[in-house]
Design a protein around this motif. Structure first.
Motif, short mmCIF file in Angstrom:
data_model
loop_
_atom_site.label_atom_id
_atom_site.label_comp_id
_atom_site.label_asym_id
_atom_site.label_seq_id
_atom_site.Cartn_x
_atom_site.Cartn_y
_atom_site.Cartn_z
N ALA A 246 -29.41 -21.06 75.24
CA ALA A 246 -29.96 -19.71 75.90
C ALA A 246 -28.70 -18.95 75.25
CB ALA A 246 -29.48 -19.87 77.37
N ASP B 245 -37.76 -21.60 81.72
CA ASP B 245 -36.25 -21.56 80.92
C ASP B 245 -36.50 -21.64 79.48
OD1 ASP B 245 -35.04 -20.74 83.38
OD2 ASP B 245 -34.56 -22.92 83.71
N ARG C 36 -28.39 -22.85 80.55
CA ARG C 36 -27.85 -21.87 81.15
C ARG C 36 -27.16 -22.70 82.43
NH1 ARG C 36 -32.80 -20.62 79.98
NH2 ARG C 36 -33.44 -18.26 78.94
#
Length: 302
Positions: free
Chosen positions: A92, A130, A279
């Motif tokens: 991320a 995600d 994350r």
């Protein structure tokens, strides 16, 4: 300064590869580049974590970003081979810095479902939200002009994948360096029998294929960590799977060894980050992030 080694391209169609050793977890992070186009992929980059203080940092990722800049590379992909148990993944953060898509194997959805139960977090993970790309077994894509093939290679986890890039393969936590054998298969969803099958598929690649492993913890017999060996070197000398080893002998050796291993000290923190694409858990009403750790739920890898 991180220990870094360059495995140069062998010629047209062969990638340039740099390995970066992350000492705290024994992890090897990779930059794989097409020499013709200077396009690159980053593979299994670590988000640093101090479990004693629950503190993250981006030192390893920043060092790799600096290397990419020095080499004049353009990153096309941010790749992971599986949701790692021993370290957090920096995907991320790297996407935020580079804008390149993130990717992992499609069976991460099954791993997420398994761990939602172990964390008692129904609906807590959504890999399709995600992570940008979820690779199926046999998927293909390109790094510059280099063809990449995705091989499902479970055993360490139920959704681990290998990236085969011409004369190189990133085999994650299946094999280790030949003098160390193979990686554990006792985490939830793991299987020594499936690991054997995955390793046999990897060792069926051409004998001069460079295999790049995910971890090394050193050895009394050699000076420093190592992470690259050919298929031929593994077939001749890997202490767990060399030619002549039977499936039953491998499974017995692997399961006996796994019963002696403690859980990685970052595992219960790392998986709830990695199953969110790198994350932290969502911030709470005070603006801080909190980990949820199961108590008295695990013994060893079970």
């Amino acid at each position: 300064m991180t220990l870094t080694r360059h495995s140069p391209s062998r010629g047209k169609g062969s990638p340039d590869i740099w390995g970066f050793y992350e000492e705290d977890t024994g992890s090897i992070q990779y930059v794989c580049a097409d020499p013709a186009t200077r396009k690159a992929a980053l593979i299994d980059v670590v988000l640093n974590f101090d479990p004693s203080e629950a503190q993250t940092s981006t030192d390893s990722a920043d060092e790799i970003l600096a290397h990419v800049k020095r080499e004049g590379l353009e990153v096309e992909w941010i790749l992971d081979t599986h949701p790692h148990a021993d370290h957090m993944m920096a995907s991320a953060y790297l996407k935020e810095k580079l804008g390149a898509p993130t990717a992992i194997g499609a069976k991460v959805k099954e791993i997420a479902s398994l761990w939602e139960g172990l964390y008692n977090l129904p609906g807590g993970f959504d890999p399709e939200r995600d992570i940008d790309v979820l690779w199926d077994d046999g998927a293909s894509f390109k790094i510059g002009e280099l063809d990449v093939r995705v091989m499902l290679s479970p055993g360490h986890t139920l959704g681990s994948i290998t990236y085969v890039v011409a004369d190189a393969a990133f085999v994650h936590d299946t094999l280790m360096y030949p003098d160390k054998g193979s990686s554990r298969a006792d985490f939830p969803g793991g299987s020594a029998k499936e690991l054997w099958g995955s390793i046999q598929a990897i060792l069926a690649l051409p004998r001069d294929t460079r295999l790049f492993v995910g971890h090394d913890y050193g050895s009394d017999e050699r000076d420093g960590p190592a992470w690259e060996a050919t298929v031929d070197e593994h077939k001749r000398g890997n202490v767990h799977v060399k030619d002549g080893t039977s499936e039953s002998a491998f499974i017995q050796t692997r399961e006996k060894r796994d019963r002696t291993l403690p859980l990685p000290d970052r595992m219960l923190h790392a998986l709830q980050v990695n199953l969110r694409g790198g994350r932290l858990p969502p911030a709470e009403d005070d603006g801080n992030h909190y980990f949820k750790i199961p108590a008295n739920r695990f013994q060893g890898g079970n």
